[in-house]
Design a protein around this motif. Structure first.
Motif, PDB file in Angstrom:
ATOM      1  N   GLU A   1      -6.025  -7.840 -20.031  1.00 56.53           N
ATOM      2  CA  GLU A   1      -7.253  -7.732 -20.820  1.00 56.53           C
ATOM      3  C   GLU A   1      -8.387  -7.159 -19.978  1.00 56.53           C
ATOM      4  O   GLU A   1      -9.201  -6.367 -20.459  1.00 56.53           O
ATOM      5  N   MET A   2      -8.439  -7.552 -18.709  1.00 56.74           N
ATOM      6  CA  MET A   2      -9.444  -7.008 -17.811  1.00 56.74           C
ATOM      7  C   MET A   2      -9.239  -5.509 -17.606  1.00 56.74           C
ATOM      8  O   MET A   2     -10.198  -4.725 -17.574  1.00 56.74           O
ATOM      9  N   LEU A   3      -7.993  -5.061 -17.502  1.00 58.12           N
ATOM     10  CA  LEU A   3      -7.709  -3.636 -17.329  1.00 58.12           C
ATOM     11  C   LEU A   3      -8.141  -2.836 -18.557  1.00 58.12           C
ATOM     12  O   LEU A   3      -8.634  -1.713 -18.428  1.00 58.12           O
ATOM     13  N   ARG A   4      -7.960  -3.412 -19.747  1.00 55.30           N
ATOM     14  CA  ARG A   4      -8.373  -2.712 -20.973  1.00 55.30           C
ATOM     15  C   ARG A   4      -9.886  -2.532 -21.012  1.00 55.30           C
ATOM     16  O   ARG A   4     -10.378  -1.533 -21.545  1.00 55.30           O
ATOM     17  N   ARG A   5     -10.624  -3.476 -20.442  1.00 55.02           N
ATOM     18  CA  ARG A   5     -12.083  -3.369 -20.417  1.00 55.02           C
ATOM     19  C   ARG A   5     -12.580  -2.442 -19.314  1.00 55.02           C
ATOM     20  O   ARG A   5     -13.716  -1.985 -19.359  1.00 55.02           O
ATOM     21  N   ASN A   6     -11.729  -2.190 -18.309  1.00 56.53           N
ATOM     22  CA  ASN A   6     -12.181  -1.498 -17.107  1.00 56.53           C
ATOM     23  C   ASN A   6     -11.224  -0.363 -16.756  1.00 56.53           C
ATOM     24  O   ASN A   6     -10.271  -0.556 -15.994  1.00 56.53           O
ATOM     25  N   PRO A   7     -11.436   0.856 -17.281  1.00 58.64           N
ATOM     26  CA  PRO A   7     -10.536   1.985 -17.005  1.00 58.64           C
ATOM     27  C   PRO A   7     -10.423   2.318 -15.525  1.00 58.64           C
ATOM     28  O   PRO A   7      -9.358   2.741 -15.064  1.00 58.64           O
ATOM     29  N   ASP A   8     -11.512   2.129 -14.751  1.00 56.27           N
ATOM     30  CA  ASP A   8     -11.443   2.423 -13.321  1.00 56.27           C
ATOM     31  C   ASP A   8     -10.443   1.499 -12.628  1.00 56.27           C
ATOM     32  O   ASP A   8      -9.701   1.921 -11.737  1.00 56.27           O
ATOM     33  N   ALA A   9     -10.419   0.237 -13.032  1.00 57.06           N
ATOM     34  CA  ALA A   9      -9.457  -0.697 -12.466  1.00 57.06           C
ATOM     35  C   ALA A   9      -8.033  -0.316 -12.865  1.00 57.06           C
ATOM     36  O   ALA A   9      -7.094  -0.450 -12.072  1.00 57.06           O
ATOM     37  N   ALA A  10      -7.855   0.171 -14.093  1.00 53.95           N
ATOM     38  CA  ALA A  10      -6.528   0.621 -14.530  1.00 53.95           C
ATOM     39  C   ALA A  10      -6.047   1.794 -13.685  1.00 53.95           C
ATOM     40  O   ALA A  10      -4.866   1.883 -13.335  1.00 53.95           O
ATOM     41  N   LEU A  11      -6.962   2.704 -13.333  1.00 51.77           N
ATOM     42  CA  LEU A  11      -6.602   3.824 -12.463  1.00 51.77           C
ATOM     43  C   LEU A  11      -6.181   3.324 -11.082  1.00 51.77           C
ATOM     44  O   LEU A  11      -5.277   3.883 -10.451  1.00 51.77           O
ATOM     45  N   GLU A  12      -6.852   2.266 -10.601  1.00 52.54           N
ATOM     46  CA  GLU A  12      -6.482   1.698  -9.312  1.00 52.54           C
ATOM     47  C   GLU A  12      -5.060   1.155  -9.348  1.00 52.54           C
ATOM     48  O   GLU A  12      -4.324   1.249  -8.365  1.00 52.54           O
ATOM     49  N   VAL A  13      -4.672   0.576 -10.482  1.00 52.20           N
ATOM     50  CA  VAL A  13      -3.302   0.078 -10.625  1.00 52.20           C
ATOM     51  C   VAL A  13      -2.307   1.227 -10.526  1.00 52.20           C
ATOM     52  O   VAL A  13      -1.265   1.121  -9.860  1.00 52.20           O
ATOM     53  N   ILE A  14      -2.606   2.332 -11.184  1.00 50.27           N
ATOM     54  CA  ILE A  14      -1.722   3.497 -11.127  1.00 50.27           C
ATOM     55  C   ILE A  14      -1.583   3.982  -9.682  1.00 50.27           C
ATOM     56  O   ILE A  14      -0.478   4.274  -9.200  1.00 50.27           O
ATOM     57  N   LYS A  15      -2.708   4.064  -8.978  1.00 49.58           N
ATOM     58  CA  LYS A  15      -2.663   4.495  -7.576  1.00 49.58           C
ATOM     59  C   LYS A  15      -1.886   3.500  -6.726  1.00 49.58           C
ATOM     60  O   LYS A  15      -1.125   3.887  -5.840  1.00 49.58           O
ATOM     61  N   TYR A  16      -2.082   2.203  -7.021  1.00 46.94           N
ATOM     62  CA  TYR A  16      -1.379   1.178  -6.259  1.00 46.94           C
ATOM     63  C   TYR A  16       0.138   1.300  -6.423  1.00 46.94           C
ATOM     64  O   TYR A  16       0.893   1.251  -5.450  1.00 46.94           O
TER      65      TYR A  16
ATOM     66  N   GLY B   1       1.770   3.941  -7.255  1.00 47.74           N
ATOM     67  CA  GLY B   1       2.199   5.150  -6.564  1.00 47.74           C
ATOM     68  C   GLY B   1       2.327   4.929  -5.072  1.00 47.74           C
ATOM     69  O   GLY B   1       3.284   5.407  -4.436  1.00 47.74           O
ATOM     70  N   ASN B   2       1.385   4.174  -4.496  1.00 50.10           N
ATOM     71  CA  ASN B   2       1.466   3.867  -3.068  1.00 50.10           C
ATOM     72  C   ASN B   2       2.682   3.010  -2.748  1.00 50.10           C
ATOM     73  O   ASN B   2       3.318   3.190  -1.706  1.00 50.10           O
ATOM     74  N   ARG B   3       2.989   2.067  -3.637  1.00 56.51           N
ATOM     75  CA  ARG B   3       4.182   1.239  -3.422  1.00 56.51           C
ATOM     76  C   ARG B   3       5.438   2.087  -3.406  1.00 56.51           C
ATOM     77  O   ARG B   3       6.358   1.858  -2.608  1.00 56.51           O
ATOM     78  N   LEU B   4       5.515   3.095  -4.281  1.00 56.08           N
ATOM     79  CA  LEU B   4       6.655   3.993  -4.298  1.00 56.08           C
ATOM     80  C   LEU B   4       6.725   4.796  -3.001  1.00 56.08           C
ATOM     81  O   LEU B   4       7.795   4.950  -2.407  1.00 56.08           O
ATOM     82  N   ASN B   5       5.569   5.279  -2.546  1.00 55.91           N
ATOM     83  CA  ASN B   5       5.537   6.029  -1.285  1.00 55.91           C
ATOM     84  C   ASN B   5       5.962   5.154  -0.112  1.00 55.91           C
ATOM     85  O   ASN B   5       6.668   5.616   0.797  1.00 55.91           O
ATOM     86  N   GLU B   6       5.525   3.887  -0.117  1.00 53.16           N
ATOM     87  CA  GLU B   6       5.911   2.970   0.951  1.00 53.16           C
ATOM     88  C   GLU B   6       7.419   2.752   0.971  1.00 53.16           C
ATOM     89  O   GLU B   6       8.034   2.697   2.042  1.00 53.16           O
ATOM     90  N   ALA B   7       8.015   2.623  -0.219  1.00 51.01           N
ATOM     91  CA  ALA B   7       9.465   2.431  -0.287  1.00 51.01           C
ATOM     92  C   ALA B   7      10.198   3.657   0.245  1.00 51.01           C
ATOM     93  O   ALA B   7      11.196   3.541   0.967  1.00 51.01           O
ATOM     94  N   GLN B   8       9.686   4.845  -0.096  1.00 51.26           N
ATOM     95  CA  GLN B   8      10.311   6.072   0.404  1.00 51.26           C
ATOM     96  C   GLN B   8      10.142   6.188   1.914  1.00 51.26           C
ATOM     97  O   GLN B   8      11.067   6.596   2.627  1.00 51.26           O
ATOM     98  N   GLU B   9       8.950   5.820   2.420  1.00 46.61           N
ATOM     99  CA  GLU B   9       8.708   5.875   3.862  1.00 46.61           C
ATOM    100  C   GLU B   9       9.597   4.873   4.595  1.00 46.61           C
ATOM    101  O   GLU B   9      10.128   5.174   5.670  1.00 46.61           O
ATOM    102  N   ARG B  10       9.777   3.692   4.008  1.00 44.18           N
ATOM    103  CA  ARG B  10      10.639   2.686   4.626  1.00 44.18           C
ATOM    104  C   ARG B  10      12.076   3.192   4.710  1.00 44.18           C
ATOM    105  O   ARG B  10      12.758   2.992   5.720  1.00 44.18           O
ATOM    106  N   THR B  11      12.534   3.868   3.662  1.00 41.45           N
ATOM    107  CA  THR B  11      13.881   4.426   3.682  1.00 41.45           C
ATOM    108  C   THR B  11      14.026   5.455   4.789  1.00 41.45           C
ATOM    109  O   THR B  11      15.022   5.474   5.522  1.00 41.45           O
ATOM    110  N   LYS B  12      13.000   6.293   4.954  1.00 38.29           N
ATOM    111  CA  LYS B  12      13.033   7.301   6.011  1.00 38.29           C
ATOM    112  C   LYS B  12      13.041   6.653   7.390  1.00 38.29           C
ATOM    113  O   LYS B  12      13.805   7.052   8.283  1.00 38.29           O
ATOM    114  N   VAL B  13      12.198   5.641   7.570  1.00 34.19           N
ATOM    115  CA  VAL B  13      12.111   4.960   8.862  1.00 34.19           C
ATOM    116  C   VAL B  13      13.431   4.307   9.221  1.00 34.19           C
ATOM    117  O   VAL B  13      13.914   4.404  10.353  1.00 34.19           O
ATOM    118  N   LEU B  14      14.042   3.622   8.243  1.00 36.12           N
ATOM    119  CA  LEU B  14      15.318   2.964   8.507  1.00 36.12           C
ATOM    120  C   LEU B  14      16.406   3.967   8.874  1.00 36.12           C
ATOM    121  O   LEU B  14      17.314   3.667   9.642  1.00 36.12           O
TER     122      LEU B  14
END
Length: 242
Positions: free
Chosen positions: A128-143, A145-158
Motif C-alpha cells: 500500500e505504501m508503494l502504491r502511494r509512493n511511485p519513487d519508492a516503487a522505482l527503488e524496489v525495481i532498482k533493488y 535489479g541489483n540483487r540479480l546483478n549480485e547473483a551474477q557477480e557471485r557466480t562469476k567470483v565462484l
C-alpha cells in the motif's frame, strides 16, 4: 516476544527505529508522512540463537529489518545439511526478493546468530505504501535489479577467483559492514564458523581451515569462531582483488 512500535517507543530503544530507516535502501526515500505510517506498521520481535525467524517453505507474510544483532540465511540440502547463503546486519532489509512479490514461499531459512531484534512489516502495508509512493516503487525495481546483478557477480567470483581471494573478500566485507574497532583490530560481532565461511565462499571446510591458518600466520586475522578479529583490513582488501 513481539511488540507494536510507534515513534515514542522507538526513541526509547537502544537503536532508534526512525534513524534505522535511513539505512534501508527501500525505505529511506520515503516522505515524512509515509515514514510515520511505516513506523506505525512496524512490530519488533526478539529472537535467541536457537530460534527461527522463518523457515524455508514458510509463506512470505512480512518484510523484515535487522535492528540489532546478526542473522544468517541458509538453504538446506536434501540430506539435511545447511548452506549459509548470506549474513544480514543492522539496517538490512530481507524477505523483499521476488518470492515476496509473487506470493511464493521463503526460498531459505533465517536464523539468528545470537540474540537479535527484528522489525517486521506486513506485505500488505508495504505494498500500500508503494502504491502511494511511485519513487519508492522505482527503488524496489532498482533493488531487485541489483540483487540479480549480485547473483551474477557471485557466480562469476565462484567460477574465476581463487578461494583465498573469496575468503579475504568475505572477511573484509563483514568487517566493513559491522565490525567493532578495538585496540587490536576489528572484531566481527558474530560467531563465524569455518563451515559458515566454507558455505559462503563455495569451498570445503578443510580448504577454509588451511587458508585461515595462513591468514593467522601472516597476521591478517586472529582468534576463533566466537571472537574473530581482523588485524589488517587493508591487506585483506588487496588480497581480495588479486
Amino acid at each position: 516476544m513481539s511488540k507494536r512500535l510507534n515513534t515514542s517507543s522507538s526513541k526509547r530503544s537502544g537503536t532508534s527505529t526512525d534513524s534505522l530507516l535511513d539505512r534501508v535502501p527501500l525505505l529511506n526515500i520515503l516522505s515524512r508522512q509515509d515514514r510515520q505510517r511505516v513506523l506505525g506498521e512496524l512490530s519488533e520481535t526478539r529472537y535467541g540463537k536457537h530460534d527461527f525467524i522463518f523457515r524455508e517453505g514458510d509463506p512470505t507474510e512480512y518484510f523484515h529489518i535487522v535492528k540489532e544483532g546478526t542473522v544468517k540465511c541458509v538453504k538446506s540440502t536434501r540430506d539435511g545439511k545447511e548452506c549459509t547463503i548470506k549474513m544480514l546486519m543492522p539496517g538490512d532489509l530481507f524477505c523483499c526478493d521476488a518470492a515476496a512479490f509473487d506470493g511464493g514461499c521463503h526460498p531459505g531459512t533465517a536464523r539468528p546468530m545470537g540474540e537479535v531484534s527484528i522489525l517486521r512489516m506486513r506485505k500488505k502495508a508495504y505494498f500500500e505504501m508503494l502504491r502511494r509512493n511511485p519513487d519508492a516503487a522505482l527503488e524496489v525495481i532498482k533493488y531487485l535489479g541489483n540483487r540479480l546483478n549480485e547473483a551474477q557477480e557471485r557466480t562469476k567470483v565462484l567460477a574465476l577467483d581463487r578461494t583465498d581471494q573469496r575468503l579475504a573478500a568475505l572477511l573484509a566485507d563483514l568487517a566493513a559492514r559491522n565490525g567493532v574497532r578495538e585496540h587490536q583490530g576489528i572484531k566481527l560481532p558474530m560467531r563465524l564458523t569455518r563451515q559458515d565461511m566454507a558455505n559462503m565462499v563455495g569451498a570445503t571446510v578443510e580448504t577454509v581451515i588451511r587458508i585461515m591458518s595462513r591468514f593467522k600466520r601472516d597476521r591478517l586475522v586472529s582468534g576463533t569462531a566466537n571472537r574473530l578479529v581482523i588485524l589488517n583490513l587493508e591487506r585483506l582488501k588487496i588480497l581480495a582483488v588479486g
